[in-house]
Design a protein around this motif. Structure first.
Motif, PDB file in Angstrom:
ATOM      1  N   LYS A  16       0.832  -1.214   0.000  1.00 56.97           N
ATOM      2  CA  LYS A  16       0.000   0.000   0.000  1.00 56.97           C
ATOM      3  C   LYS A  16       0.863   1.260   0.000  1.00 56.97           C
ATOM      4  O   LYS A  16       0.556   2.226  -0.711  1.00 56.97           O
ATOM      5  CB  LYS A  16      -0.937   0.009   1.211  1.00 56.97           C
ATOM      6  N   GLU A  18       3.958   1.566  -1.160  1.00 56.62           N
ATOM      7  CA  GLU A  18       4.599   1.697  -2.469  1.00 56.62           C
ATOM      8  C   GLU A  18       3.618   2.253  -3.498  1.00 56.62           C
ATOM      9  O   GLU A  18       3.959   3.144  -4.281  1.00 56.62           O
ATOM     10  CB  GLU A  18       5.154   0.352  -2.943  1.00 56.62           C
ATOM     11  N   LEU A  19       2.390   1.749  -3.496  1.00 54.21           N
ATOM     12  CA  LEU A  19       1.387   2.236  -4.434  1.00 54.21           C
ATOM     13  C   LEU A  19       1.086   3.711  -4.183  1.00 54.21           C
ATOM     14  O   LEU A  19       1.001   4.501  -5.128  1.00 54.21           O
ATOM     15  CB  LEU A  19       0.105   1.401  -4.333  1.00 54.21           C
ATOM     16  N   LYS A  23       1.745   6.779  -6.864  1.00 51.60           N
ATOM     17  CA  LYS A  23       0.638   7.628  -7.313  1.00 51.60           C
ATOM     18  C   LYS A  23       0.857   9.101  -6.979  1.00 51.60           C
ATOM     19  O   LYS A  23       0.296   9.957  -7.646  1.00 51.60           O
ATOM     20  CB  LYS A  23      -0.679   7.159  -6.676  1.00 51.60           C
ATOM     21  N   ILE A  63       1.905   0.966 -11.548  1.00 50.95           N
ATOM     22  CA  ILE A  63       0.782   1.339 -10.680  1.00 50.95           C
ATOM     23  C   ILE A  63      -0.389   0.387 -10.910  1.00 50.95           C
ATOM     24  O   ILE A  63      -1.006  -0.093  -9.961  1.00 50.95           O
ATOM     25  CB  ILE A  63       0.361   2.814 -10.916  1.00 50.95           C
ATOM     26  N   LEU A  66       0.415  -3.087  -9.371  1.00 46.92           N
ATOM     27  CA  LEU A  66       0.295  -3.069  -7.912  1.00 46.92           C
ATOM     28  C   LEU A  66      -1.166  -2.983  -7.488  1.00 46.92           C
ATOM     29  O   LEU A  66      -1.579  -3.614  -6.525  1.00 46.92           O
ATOM     30  CB  LEU A  66       1.079  -1.900  -7.318  1.00 46.92           C
ATOM     31  N   GLY A  67      -1.948  -2.202  -8.236  1.00 43.81           N
ATOM     32  CA  GLY A  67      -3.385  -2.095  -7.954  1.00 43.81           C
ATOM     33  C   GLY A  67      -4.074  -3.443  -8.098  1.00 43.81           C
ATOM     34  O   GLY A  67      -4.910  -3.816  -7.265  1.00 43.81           O
TER      35      GLY A  67
END
Length: 157
Positions: A16, A18-19, A23, A63, A66-67
């Motif tokens: 979370k 890292e994301l 972003k 992104i 990872l999402g």
């Protein structure tokens, strides 16, 4: 359909973070690089602009990946795990039967694997051979170096 990945609370928090970084800060840096390259003139012959746009595409892909991982992530409730058998998140002490060397590993999700800290992926050959075993079991596991025999000495969380 994406595969479900199981995480520890620590691993899920790292993902979370890292994301969130990608972003926010990551996108700001990419935007700044594109703006700087754009200010240098003709875009049709600007290699810096092309490189910055390519970096933006790769960044957005990361992104999205990872999402997707987070969307299929499941938190493992360690309190409900059976301690008599080796499962994901088990900390296992094993002995190489041939040379007597002992090793301790924690079986974790692929994204959390880190050999330096003794965390191996549940999808690795050793972990696959250990899953479901109990203390005292001897297992032959095929690894890249050949067949190895291990004995399970200890299982903990």
């Amino acid at each position: 359909m994406t595969d479900v990945s199981y995480f520890t609370q620590e691993g899920l928090n790292k993902l979370k973070e890292e994301l969130h970084y990608l972003k926010t800060e990551g996108r700001k840096k990419i935007s700044a690089a594109i703006a700087e390259a754009r200010d240098k003139g003709d875009l049709s012959e600007n290699a810096e602009y092309d490189a910055a746009k390519e970096a933006q595409g790769l960044h957005e892909t990361k992104i999205a990946q990872l999402g997707n991982t987070l969307a299929s992530a499941r938190l493992i409730d360690e309190s409900k795990l059976d301690l008599s058998k080796i499962l994901a998140l088990s900390i296992v002490k094993i002995k190489n039967v041939k040379n007597g060397a002992t090793m301790t590993y924690q079986l974790v999700a692929e994204n959390e694997a880190d050999m330096k800290t003794g965390k191996i992926s549940v999808k690795s050959p050793i972990a696959q051979g250990l899953l479901g075993k109990s203390v005292g079991d001897k297992i032959e596991i095929m690894v890249p170096a050949g067949k190895m025999e291990f004995e399970v000495l200890e299982i903990s969380r």
